[in-house]
Design a protein around this motif. Sequence first.
Motif, PDB file in Angstrom:
ATOM      1  N   PHE A  56       4.023  -1.063 -11.315  1.00  0.00           N
ATOM      2  CA  PHE A  56       3.308   0.201 -11.282  1.00  0.00           C
ATOM      3  C   PHE A  56       4.313   1.304 -11.606  1.00  0.00           C
ATOM      4  N   GLU A  57       4.006   2.167 -12.578  1.00  0.00           N
ATOM      5  CA  GLU A  57       4.964   3.177 -13.031  1.00  0.00           C
ATOM      6  C   GLU A  57       4.298   4.549 -13.110  1.00  0.00           C
ATOM      7  N   SER A  58       5.103   5.587 -12.901  1.00  0.00           N
ATOM      8  CA  SER A  58       4.604   6.950 -13.090  1.00  0.00           C
ATOM      9  C   SER A  58       5.765   7.900 -13.335  1.00  0.00           C
ATOM     10  N   PHE A  59       5.459   9.052 -13.901  1.00  0.00           N
ATOM     11  CA  PHE A  59       6.387  10.171 -13.997  1.00  0.00           C
ATOM     12  C   PHE A  59       5.835  11.315 -13.165  1.00  0.00           C
ATOM     13  N   SER A  60       6.733  12.099 -12.627  1.00  0.00           N
ATOM     14  CA  SER A  60       6.306  13.290 -11.906  1.00  0.00           C
ATOM     15  C   SER A  60       5.689  14.286 -12.876  1.00  0.00           C
ATOM     16  N   GLY A  61       4.972  15.268 -12.326  1.00  0.00           N
ATOM     17  CA  GLY A  61       4.341  16.276 -13.168  1.00  0.00           C
ATOM     18  C   GLY A  61       5.337  17.037 -14.018  1.00  0.00           C
ATOM     19  N   CYS A  62       6.573  17.175 -13.537  1.00  0.00           N
ATOM     20  CA  CYS A  62       7.621  17.848 -14.299  1.00  0.00           C
ATOM     21  C   CYS A  62       8.398  16.874 -15.175  1.00  0.00           C
ATOM     22  N   CYS A  63       8.072  15.588 -15.084  1.00  0.00           N
ATOM     23  CA  CYS A  63       8.679  14.525 -15.898  1.00  0.00           C
ATOM     24  C   CYS A  63      10.157  14.303 -15.579  1.00  0.00           C
ATOM     25  N   GLY A  64      10.622  14.801 -14.418  1.00  0.00           N
ATOM     26  CA  GLY A  64      12.023  14.637 -14.049  1.00  0.00           C
ATOM     27  C   GLY A  64      12.284  13.482 -13.102  1.00  0.00           C
ATOM     28  N   VAL A  65      11.231  12.814 -12.625  1.00  0.00           N
ATOM     29  CA  VAL A  65      11.369  11.647 -11.755  1.00  0.00           C
ATOM     30  C   VAL A  65      10.474  10.540 -12.302  1.00  0.00           C
ATOM     31  N   ALA A  71       0.830  -1.202   0.000  1.00  0.00           N
ATOM     32  CA  ALA A  71       0.000   0.000   0.000  1.00  0.00           C
ATOM     33  C   ALA A  71       0.861   1.247   0.000  1.00  0.00           C
ATOM     34  N   ILE A  72       1.911   1.255   0.828  1.00  0.00           N
ATOM     35  CA  ILE A  72       2.790   2.421   0.904  1.00  0.00           C
ATOM     36  C   ILE A  72       3.561   2.601  -0.400  1.00  0.00           C
ATOM     37  N   GLY A  73       3.994   1.493  -1.008  1.00  0.00           N
ATOM     38  CA  GLY A  73       4.703   1.597  -2.282  1.00  0.00           C
ATOM     39  C   GLY A  73       3.832   2.143  -3.382  1.00  0.00           C
ATOM     40  N   LEU A  74       2.580   1.694  -3.445  1.00  0.00           N
ATOM     41  CA  LEU A  74       1.665   2.209  -4.448  1.00  0.00           C
ATOM     42  C   LEU A  74       1.362   3.681  -4.212  1.00  0.00           C
ATOM     43  N   LEU A  75       1.231   4.065  -2.957  1.00  0.00           N
ATOM     44  CA  LEU A  75       1.028   5.482  -2.635  1.00  0.00           C
ATOM     45  C   LEU A  75       2.227   6.319  -3.073  1.00  0.00           C
ATOM     46  N   ALA A  76       3.438   5.764  -2.926  1.00  0.00           N
ATOM     47  CA  ALA A  76       4.637   6.500  -3.337  1.00  0.00           C
ATOM     48  C   ALA A  76       4.638   6.751  -4.838  1.00  0.00           C
ATOM     49  N   VAL A  77       4.275   5.741  -5.620  1.00  0.00           N
ATOM     50  CA  VAL A  77       4.223   5.903  -7.071  1.00  0.00           C
ATOM     51  C   VAL A  77       3.155   6.925  -7.454  1.00  0.00           C
ATOM     52  N   ALA A  78       2.006   6.850  -6.780  1.00  0.00           N
ATOM     53  CA  ALA A  78       0.938   7.809  -7.061  1.00  0.00           C
ATOM     54  C   ALA A  78       1.339   9.221  -6.656  1.00  0.00           C
ATOM     55  N   GLU A  79       2.065   9.349  -5.533  1.00  0.00           N
ATOM     56  CA  GLU A  79       2.484  10.674  -5.074  1.00  0.00           C
ATOM     57  C   GLU A  79       3.469  11.303  -6.047  1.00  0.00           C
ATOM     58  N   VAL A  80       4.378  10.501  -6.606  1.00  0.00           N
ATOM     59  CA  VAL A  80       5.297  11.032  -7.618  1.00  0.00           C
ATOM     60  C   VAL A  80       4.494  11.564  -8.804  1.00  0.00           C
ATOM     61  N   ALA A  81       3.463  10.818  -9.222  1.00  0.00           N
ATOM     62  CA  ALA A  81       2.652  11.259 -10.360  1.00  0.00           C
ATOM     63  C   ALA A  81       1.962  12.591 -10.082  1.00  0.00           C
ATOM     64  N   PRO A 112      -0.863   6.475 -12.346  1.00  0.00           N
ATOM     65  CA  PRO A 112       0.190   5.531 -12.696  1.00  0.00           C
ATOM     66  C   PRO A 112      -0.268   4.482 -13.705  1.00  0.00           C
ATOM     67  N   VAL A 113       0.705   3.857 -14.348  1.00  0.00           N
ATOM     68  CA  VAL A 113       0.488   2.779 -15.302  1.00  0.00           C
ATOM     69  C   VAL A 113       0.814   1.465 -14.610  1.00  0.00           C
ATOM     70  N   THR A 163      -2.341  -1.123 -18.248  1.00  0.00           N
ATOM     71  CA  THR A 163      -3.443  -0.181 -18.116  1.00  0.00           C
ATOM     72  C   THR A 163      -2.998   1.034 -17.324  1.00  0.00           C
ATOM     73  N   ASN A 164      -3.845   2.034 -17.292  1.00  0.00           N
ATOM     74  CA  ASN A 164      -3.655   3.178 -16.408  1.00  0.00           C
ATOM     75  C   ASN A 164      -4.473   2.960 -15.142  1.00  0.00           C
ATOM     76  N   VAL A 165      -3.887   3.201 -13.980  1.00  0.00           N
ATOM     77  CA  VAL A 165      -4.553   2.936 -12.714  1.00  0.00           C
ATOM     78  C   VAL A 165      -5.143   4.222 -12.153  1.00  0.00           C
ATOM     79  N   ASP A 166      -6.397   4.166 -11.791  1.00  0.00           N
ATOM     80  CA  ASP A 166      -7.075   5.321 -11.223  1.00  0.00           C
ATOM     81  C   ASP A 166      -6.868   5.338  -9.707  1.00  0.00           C
ATOM     82  N   VAL A 167      -5.853   6.057  -9.233  1.00  0.00           N
ATOM     83  CA  VAL A 167      -5.597   6.191  -7.792  1.00  0.00           C
ATOM     84  C   VAL A 167      -6.176   7.531  -7.362  1.00  0.00           C
ATOM     85  N   ASN A 168      -7.454   7.523  -7.029  1.00  0.00           N
ATOM     86  CA  ASN A 168      -8.125   8.759  -6.678  1.00  0.00           C
ATOM     87  C   ASN A 168      -7.954   9.074  -5.197  1.00  0.00           C
ATOM     88  N   THR A 169      -8.459  10.229  -4.773  1.00  0.00           N
ATOM     89  CA  THR A 169      -8.273  10.661  -3.382  1.00  0.00           C
ATOM     90  C   THR A 169      -8.850   9.675  -2.375  1.00  0.00           C
TER      91      THR A 169
END
Length: 445
Positions: A82-91, A46-56, A71-72, A112-118
């Motif tokens: 599970f993969e993501s890029f930061s909003g600035c695409c630098g991470v 759960a924490i790892g998935l949250l980390a990927v979502a937070e980077v996104a 995330p994808v 697929t794209n994962v819907d990690v909503n609030t």
Amino acid sequence: MNAVQTYRYLAPSALGGGALALQTSGGPTPNPRFFRGFLTTPQAAAIGLLAVAEVARTRYHRPVDPASLDPVVTGSRDRLRFESFSGCCGVYARLDALPEGLDGDVVEHGTTNVDVNTPLREALSRVGGLDPLHMSVGPDDLTVSTMDGEVVEKKVPLPVRWLRGFAEVQVLAARFEPRAELSAAEATAFLRRLPKGGSRSVLWVVPAGRSLRLTSRPVPGAVCLAGPSRLVALQPMLRFAKTLRVYGPTVRAGSAPLPSVWELDTGALRLSLTLSPEPYRGFSGEGAALTALAGDDVVDDAELVSALLSWDPTVDVDRLAGEAGIDADRVRGALAQLGTAGRVGYDVSEAAYFHRVMPYDAGRAERDNPRLVGARALLDAGAVQVDGASATIRSGDQVYRVRLLPDGALTCTCPWWAKHRGQRGPCRHALAARMMVTNRVEERV
């Protein structure tokens, strides 16, 4: 760029009764369910998935409102990524749920794209150590719109720069080697020593005993740490980790800033962050994939290699070369081409490529790389003349000189090259010169 790709969902993702349901779109069949089972380390997952979502959701350079990009997720035989890029695409962040981390079946393969909503983020944050976490990726049924009814769908934009980021990261990471490995305790101590608010500084680290030492200058054996505060996403995962591994390219005295990978390994999960060479630089503009994309045969090679790809956890380049009847370098060029469509990635821990599928065709490489388009236009216009180790390129009213160096590198007299000095890939003039030379060699063969 404003172009986006839209994903469609039947409903928002949700966590209820100890089960995490991630709504999906895309893959080899419409709305596939490609995993159903438990996560063996639920709180860490759960924490790892949250980390990927937070980077996104984060823009590390010039922070503004959350980017809210999803995330994808890819399922391939025995693992989920599970993969993501930061909003600035630098991470670039990735969480790999390994065979030891899954208690279930990958019943279908896809991306697929994962819907990690609030609400889902809040629910994941409440997962405790003894709470079971069951994951079902994708709904059972595909509902479509007819005259008798309508489908509820959620549209999520996936920026084109994410695709360019996927292409650049896999080309760059394929050149990395493991540089250091720290225990969880040493990793925690090291991360705590990093300067606060260091989002814009570029530091270097060198192995020192069982830990790492910071230095302000590149030296042989060092790893670049650009924007130390960008590693903050690793911190919640530290208490579950066994090791921190650091990867990077070869560094020499006087090296320019370089990308690096920082990976926490729990045994069941791997959480990694890939940092761009400088905090203000997004991976989407690095240009590392351009040389691999420049060959005339690369599109045909990509189609051939694509037909041979399987959903194995890693892609065997030598096996593909043998099955395709081409050499390993051409296979890597084909993988770079497929990477521009988001269809392959690179895992530094496995030192191997992996397969993903996204709703893009490999031919969009031309459309998404202006320098490649510009280089081909120069060739078509007959604007390139090669004379030994030099080339003359006429572009409008300007004339530029490209030098072909013995080590295969190129230099150009254009303002773009003078600004970046080759650190962000070749300019269109150097790329056109390389393509011209390559074509001449192939014609002689």
